[in-house]
Each structure stands twice: as structure tokens, then as C-alpha cells.
Write a protein that holds these residues in place. Sequence first.
Motif, PDB file in Angstrom:
ATOM      1  N   VAL A  68      -8.877 -24.760  13.199  1.00 30.18           N
ATOM      2  CA  VAL A  68      -9.751 -23.598  13.059  1.00 30.18           C
ATOM      3  C   VAL A  68     -11.164 -24.027  12.682  1.00 30.18           C
ATOM      4  N   GLN A  72     -14.500 -23.387  14.849  1.00 31.40           N
ATOM      5  CA  GLN A  72     -15.619 -22.620  14.290  1.00 31.40           C
ATOM      6  C   GLN A  72     -16.927 -23.398  14.432  1.00 31.40           C
ATOM      7  N   GLN A  86      -9.721 -17.173  14.074  1.00 29.45           N
ATOM      8  CA  GLN A  86      -8.392 -16.952  13.509  1.00 29.45           C
ATOM      9  C   GLN A  86      -7.357 -17.630  14.388  1.00 29.45           C
ATOM     10  N   LYS A  87      -6.430 -18.337  13.737  1.00 29.12           N
ATOM     11  CA  LYS A  87      -5.325 -18.965  14.443  1.00 29.12           C
ATOM     12  C   LYS A  87      -4.203 -17.948  14.539  1.00 29.12           C
ATOM     13  N   GLY A 268      -2.275 -15.061   8.230  1.00 30.41           N
ATOM     14  CA  GLY A 268      -3.628 -15.031   8.772  1.00 30.41           C
ATOM     15  C   GLY A 268      -3.880 -13.867   9.704  1.00 30.41           C
ATOM     16  N   GLY A 270      -5.624 -10.747  10.659  1.00 26.00           N
ATOM     17  CA  GLY A 270      -6.857 -10.102  10.242  1.00 26.00           C
ATOM     18  C   GLY A 270      -6.736  -8.613  10.059  1.00 26.00           C
ATOM     19  N   ASN A 273      -5.188  -7.678   6.805  1.00 26.24           N
ATOM     20  CA  ASN A 273      -6.145  -7.808   5.701  1.00 26.24           C
ATOM     21  C   ASN A 273      -7.023  -6.576   5.596  1.00 26.24           C
TER      22      ASN A 273
END
Length: 359
Positions: A68, A72, A86-87, A268, A270, A273
Motif C-alpha cells: 500500500v 501510494q 486501500q488494500k 481495512g 473504508g 469506518n
Amino acid sequence: MSRLGNLGARLYRGEVGYDFVAKRKLWYGVSILITITAIVALGVRGLNMGIEFRGGAVFTTPATPVSVAQAQDITEEAAGHGSIVQKLGNGTMRIQVADLDTQRANDIKGEIADGLGVSEESITAELVGPSWGAQIANKAWTGLAVFMILVVIYLAIAFEWRMALAALIALVHDLTITVGVYSLVGFEVTPGTVIGLLTILGYSLYDTVVVFDGLKEGSKDITKQTRFTYSEMANRSLNGTLVRSINTTVVALLPVAGLLFIGGGFLGAGMLNDISLSLFVGLAAGAYSSIFIATPLVADFKERDPQIKALRKRVLAKRAAGAAKDGDEPGAADLPEGAATALAGQRARRGGRPTGSRG
């Protein structure tokens, strides 16, 4: 009966209790401090708006061994500014880059493919215009305004305008804290965040309405008695539903915490979250405001009513006369509100008779 259940029964009967209403200035101070912190965070840091609101591109890559952090670096070198990588569970990656037009997105797509060592055709790209995010934001604000108006109307009809005003203040308090936390932690604001914010409004009202319902029932014809002031009756209603409020809040927070710390932290994900953070903070703030803000505010508003003021004078005068007759207890009129409430509870459990009375 369990220890917690026994405590709940004793709280409901008024045998034990904590005087939340008497310490309302402390709770107001804490809430004002938290709210100011949230507003300052919003003013200084702002919100990390997602590409749905700012416009940009979302690239989905095939499975790749590139980390990642490396992805990035590749993306930010190509775009010239920050990105979110995001992985995903199957080894693929989701790369978000804001503020891109169609031509620039195509150029960056090629550079990402070269950097990751995959073909450009295997990377899918979605362009998101800022106008779509603006439409979402406008609809969210409209939904929020309609919800607030309907809540105030309903509570004013079902209870009274003072309770409606207190509930509205508590709702604004909860929303401000939730948005402030988003600003402090730097989480991205997406449509999932908007969904979470709108969802917590109902949860925030739940405990408040339960307490208000008990207060409405307990304060019926309250001016015809001289045992309790309105503030004391509000505190009794709050204590009577305290264990229930704690239980429902904890039960609601546990699965949300699982989404936030396990689903979002380890997997992870998103979107998890976005929704779970707003739900977690909103539920906690809603439970706090229903206990420490909404009910004390109703008591404050109500104590300004001439009839309730007169009731308070009668109650304190009767207690002072009873204490003077008894001779071994302090006059309630000279006691602070919390001590007066405790004295009232003791007298209520003795059937209203002063100590030493045989009548």
C-alpha cells in the motif's frame, strides 16, 4: 434478581439515586467545553471531504504484490498531491485521487499501471464529479432540517414545547461532537458518513424520549402535591430509566465497536469506518446528552414557570417546617438542591413522617 437488576428496581422506586439535575451546571460546563473543542477543530482542521464531494477518480487495480505504501508513493508522484490507497480482501487495490479531470485521470492511470507493473487495461477508473457530491450534501441538509422540524413538532404535541426545545439542543450537541471528532481524527467524509449521521439522530432521541415519557407521567398534577419539586421529579424519572438507558446503549455500541475496530481496523474496509465511527461517537454522545443535558435543561426551563416556582416554595417551606418540628434534621430550605433531594427521598420512604413521629 441480578445485582444490576436489583439496582435498577431500587433506582425506579427512588430508594437510591444520583442527583444529576442538581449538578447540571457541571454537565453544562463539560458539554460546552467539548462543543467548543469540536468547533475549533472544524475551524482549524476542517473536514477531510471524500472525492464524492470534491470530485476526482477512483482506480481499482488487479491483484499485485506491491504494498500500500509503495502504491501510494507511485500515485502521489503521478498526481502531484495526496491520495488514498486501500488494500482490498482479494489482493486488489482501491486508489482515490481527488481533483482530477478526464484527461488528467487517463494520464495518471497509465503511470499507475507502469509503477505497479500491470497493464493499463486491467485498471478500472471511475470519475466522480463534484456536482454529484453537492447534490448529496444538499439532500442531507434538507433531510436533517425536515427531521429536526418533525421532531420538534412531535415532541411539542406529545409532551410540551420545553421538552421539544431541550431535545433539539441535545441533538445539535450530539451532531456537533460527532462532526468534531471526524475533524480531529481526519477520517474521510463520504456518503457513508452522511448515512451514519442521519442514523444517529433517531438513536440520540430514543433515551431522551423514554425519560421524557416517565417525567410526563410523574409530573402529572405535580402542583397538587408538596412532596417534590419539579427538578426532583425530573431527577427521579431520570434515575428510574438510568439502568435501561445504560443497557440499551451498551448493547447498541458493542456491534458498532466491532465494525469500527475489527471491520475497519483489521479488514481495512473504508465504508465500514465511515459509517461505524459516526455511529459509535453519535450513540455515546446521545446517551450522554439524554442523561446530562436534555433532562436537566427541561428542569431549568420548567423551573421558570410561575406555578412551578410557587410549588418549589411550598415544598421547601413544608420541609423546613417538618425539620423544625422534628428538631434533629436540618431545614431543607437551607440545604443545597442535592441534599434536599436526598432528604425528600428519606421522608418519602418513611411515608412522609418526620423521624420520631408516632402519628
